[in-house]
Design an enzyme around this catalytic site. Structure first.
Site, PDB file in Angstrom:
ATOM      1  N   ASP A 217       0.865  -1.161   0.000  1.00 30.67           N
ATOM      2  CA  ASP A 217       0.000   0.000   0.000  1.00 30.67           C
ATOM      3  C   ASP A 217       0.913   1.225   0.000  1.00 30.67           C
ATOM      4  O   ASP A 217       2.043   1.178   0.489  1.00 30.67           O
ATOM      5  CB  ASP A 217      -0.912   0.003   1.227  1.00 30.67           C
ATOM      6  CG  ASP A 217      -2.177   0.816   1.009  1.00 30.67           C
ATOM      7  OD1 ASP A 217      -2.216   1.591   0.042  1.00 30.67           O
ATOM      8  OD2 ASP A 217      -3.118   0.675   1.805  1.00 30.67           O
ATOM      9  N   CYS A 218       0.411   2.305  -0.559  1.00 28.75           N
ATOM     10  CA  CYS A 218       1.276   3.451  -0.834  1.00 28.75           C
ATOM     11  C   CYS A 218       1.870   4.030   0.440  1.00 28.75           C
ATOM     12  O   CYS A 218       1.143   4.389   1.352  1.00 28.75           O
ATOM     13  CB  CYS A 218       0.495   4.501  -1.615  1.00 28.75           C
ATOM     14  SG  CYS A 218      -0.194   3.840  -3.148  1.00 28.75           S
TER      15      CYS A 218
END
Length: 716
Positions: A217-218
């Site tokens: 996830d970013c």
């Protein structure tokens, strides 16, 4: 073959989600050639949660395509309990994504769907997940169908991980053949998920046999270094540990990307081996080959602008909203409303902060829609409308405009109040709630408008999760309540279709709605799903809580007609309701029984491990669904199993199968179910093994007053 690729060291830039190149430059890279060279860069990050999104760097919109079809938000689509609809939505999103790719506006890889299971009603991220309370609703159903169409305070028990949190992802990989899995920011029992070798390499890659890549996830890698300070890792040590653990791609965020910024140095310092980078590149190129990045796929070459925002997709967006809308209350048959009074159009007051909602209906992770219709506009197609919001916005911080809405209700023939939450400021990613109440003065607005109304009152709630509207449920002046989620670009039309009887609602709640008292009984950081007797915490979800603070239960939803269930026949193996299974070739396993089961004698073989069993036995059920009313309608038939009551910690019940069925008025249809005994009756024991316990199980069809069922005895 991908496994035979030899990658030059300079290609480390390809394992970042954002490099210097962009999708606009594709045609300068020989984009129409049958075979393409290895690209210098590729933007992996694009979103397609419920339509092509403008979030991420891999997709943009412009003169050729200014928008794409915006479907109902995921949690509302889940309320339809309709696998066919989910697959159609995935196919439509896939077609529009491929068309955008062909005109240079998008990449070919999208992060979708989100299939996390909802544990706590305050969690903001529930609005973007198809994973409601029961993983059965997302595996193998929503996640598999959509993928096929699209293509820290407390520890988590291993029992809950196997039973609930991992199961949707496992089935999405195994049965949906998902191309990618995302690890998140959080730690799992002290270990950041993106450096968890057991989770990513052993479980996802090897046991589940993922054919694709694992992406963070970013900014999850930055969180390991900057916020979690895990093992005092440097940035280079963080990216090396994540890559060795099985991470193939760092999503990155706001210009920071650990593979790009720290990968080369990690290799130079001997912390990261080139063979680990090669493994990641092979996984990434496998997906690029799978989606036709290097070789054109002929059947997709002609997709273009004409295939985006088609009339068929716009109608599908309307249908996705209609099928998910849930009728929560309908006293005195308040709904459907007639659109006329005598020979004149009905005069309807449309009030509330979401009466003119547009962006709110799109939910989060959305792109620009083809078009959008507010509730006010949708309702005005049928009746004369007086619109008074009563609040400045959804926060409703002041009561000074409520009087305007009250006056409108007082002179109208009927009143529709459209209120609720907001997916950008109140609930959503990084926006958990601390209560389940409507914001600001919304409750006062509803109560005062209802009291002043001289005609029927309909309350429409827009939200991703449950709201404590017990005051409205108990108010006799409010005749009907609808939950509309965040219904997408066609939400206004869909709401009007339901309100005026053009569509008979058939949605069912995919989440339990609690009163606000429930969240005061336990902290959001408590990870256990089962009741915690030592701390006095109640259980979570319908599987482990059936207490007094339930406002609307899982699976609840009314209709403009009535339905009755009759079990016409059931066959469990060769005998009526007993399955005799041989345990001679299986290992028996003891289970934990409740201490208060006096007089109960445990069987010699208490359970068998499902993984070690042939599990060929089935339970066949024919359910007659009778429409007892005068209106055609759609019903969702929910089939549950209940484990033997003597087993400690077992679910109260668990969803085994479901089917959405249309039944004309005053007629009946037979719905056939075939349950695999191990899948339907199996439970996860306290040691995290999936077992089939001996004893008397129950099969229950439906909930509440119309529920019917029968026992099934398992013997070894």
């Amino acid at each position: 073959m991908v496994k035979d690729f030899v990658f030059p060291g300079s290609l480390i830039g390809l394992i970042v989600r954002r490099a210097e190149g962009s999708s606009q430059n594709r045609r300068h890279l020989g984009w129409r050639r049958r075979t393409r060279p290895l690209p210098e860069s590729y933007n992996w990050w694009a979103e397609a949660l419920h339509g092509i999104s403008s979030d991420g760097v891999g997709t943009h919109f412009g003169p050729l395509a200014q928008g794409a079809t915006s479907f109902a938000n995921v949690i509302l689509s889940a309320a339809s309990f309709n696998q066919t609809l989910w697959k159609k939505m995935g196919q439509a999103v896939s077609t529009e994504g491929r068309a955008l790719y062909n005109i240079g506006y998008s990449v070919l890889t999208f992060f979708s769907p989100n299939i996390n299971v909802v544990r706590d009603p305050r969690w903001g991220g529930r609005i973007e997940t198809a994973g409601p309370e029961d993983p059965k609703l997302v595996w193998p159903d929503y996640g598999v169908q959509f993928v096929r169409g699209l293509q820290d305070v407390e520890w988590v028990t291993e029992q809950d991980m196997v039973e609930t949190f991992l199961r949707p992802f496992e089935m999405c990989v195994k049965e949906g053949d998902a191309s990618s899995v995302m690890c998140s920011y959080n730690k799992i029992n002290g270990v950041p998920s993106c450096v968890d070798t057991r989770l990513m390499k052993q479980t996802i890659r090897n046991e589940w046999n993922l054919h694709g890549y694992i992406v963070s996830d970013c900014d999850s890698l930055d969180a390991i270094y900057s916020y979690q300070h895990w093992l005092d890792f440097s940035p280079e040590e963080a990216v090396a540990a994540a890559t060795r653990a099985g991470l193939d791609l760092d999503c990155g965020l706001f210009g920071t990307n650990y593979h790009k910024d720290h990968g080369v140095k990690a290799v130079a310092e001997g912390k990261l081996a080139e063979k680990d980078i090669d493994n990641s590149l092979r996984n990434l190129y496998m997906v690029l080959m799978r989606v036709g990045f290097f070789d054109n796929i002929p059947q997709y070459e002609n997709l273009g602008v004409k295939d985006i925002c088609t009339p068929e997709n716009i109608e599908l967006a309307r249908e996705s909203a209609r099928q998910g809308i849930v009728l929560l209350k309908n006293e005195r048959n308040t709904l459907p409303l007639a659109s006329t009074k005598g020979n004149k159009k009905l005069k309807v007051a449309v009030v509330g902060p979401h009466a003119q909602a547009t962006d709110v209906m799109r939910g989060n992770y959305a792109g620009p829609p083809c078009q959008i219709t507010s509730p006010e506009n949708g309702i005005s197609r049928h009746v004369n409308v007086i619109t008074r919001l009563g609040c400045d916005d959804f926060r409703c911080k002041s009561a000074h405009n409520i009087s305007e809405a009250v006056e409108a209700a007082n002179i109208a023939d009927a009143t529709i109040i459209v209120t609720g939450l907001d997916p950008y400021h109140i609930e959503g990613e990084e926006k958990d709630r601390d209560n389940l109440l409507l914001p600001g003065y919304q409750t006062h607005l509803i109560e005062q408008v209802a009291e002043a109304s001289n005609g029927p009152v309909v309350l429409v709630i827009m939200s991703g999760g449950g709201v404590d509207i017990s005051f409205a449920q108990n108010n006799p002046k409010i005749g009907a309540i609808l939950w509309a989620g965040y219904p997408g670009q066609e939400g206004g039309h869909a709401i009007a279709d339901v309100v005026f009887g053009r569509y008979n609602p058939g949605g069912r709640l995919p989440l339990t709605w609690y009163t606000n008292k429930y969240v005061n009984l336990l902290p959001i950081t408590s990870m256990r799903l089962r009741p915690d007797t030592e701390l006095g915490y109640p259980g979570r979800t319908y599987k482990f809580y059936d207490g007094p603070e339930i406002l609307y239960p899982f699976g609840f939803g009314l209709s403009y007609t009535g339905f009755r269930y009759t079990i016409k026949n059931f066959l469990a193996a060769a005998t009526a309701a007993t399955i005799a299974m041989s345990s001679s070739h299986q290992k028996c396993k003891n289970v934990t029984y409740r201490a208060d089961t006096f007089g109960f004698a445990p069987p010699k073989c208490q359970s068998v491990v499902v993984a070690d069993s042939p599990c060929g036995e089935t339970i066949k059920i024919d359910v007659q669904v009778t429409n007892t009313g005068t209106v055609d309608g759609t019903d969702v038939v929910l089939v549950y199993s209940k484990p033997p009551v003597e087993i400690d910690g077992a679910p109260l019940k668990q969803l085994a199968k479901y089917e959405r069925v249309f039944v004309p008025a005053k007629s009946a249809k037979i719905v056939k179910f075939e349950l695999n005994a191990c899948e339907a009756l199996g439970i996860v024991d306290s040691t995290a093994y999936v077992v089939l316990p001996a004893g008397k199980h129950m099969i229950q069809v439906g909930d509440g007053e119309k529920a019917v069922g029968f026992p099934v005895e398992i013997k070894f």
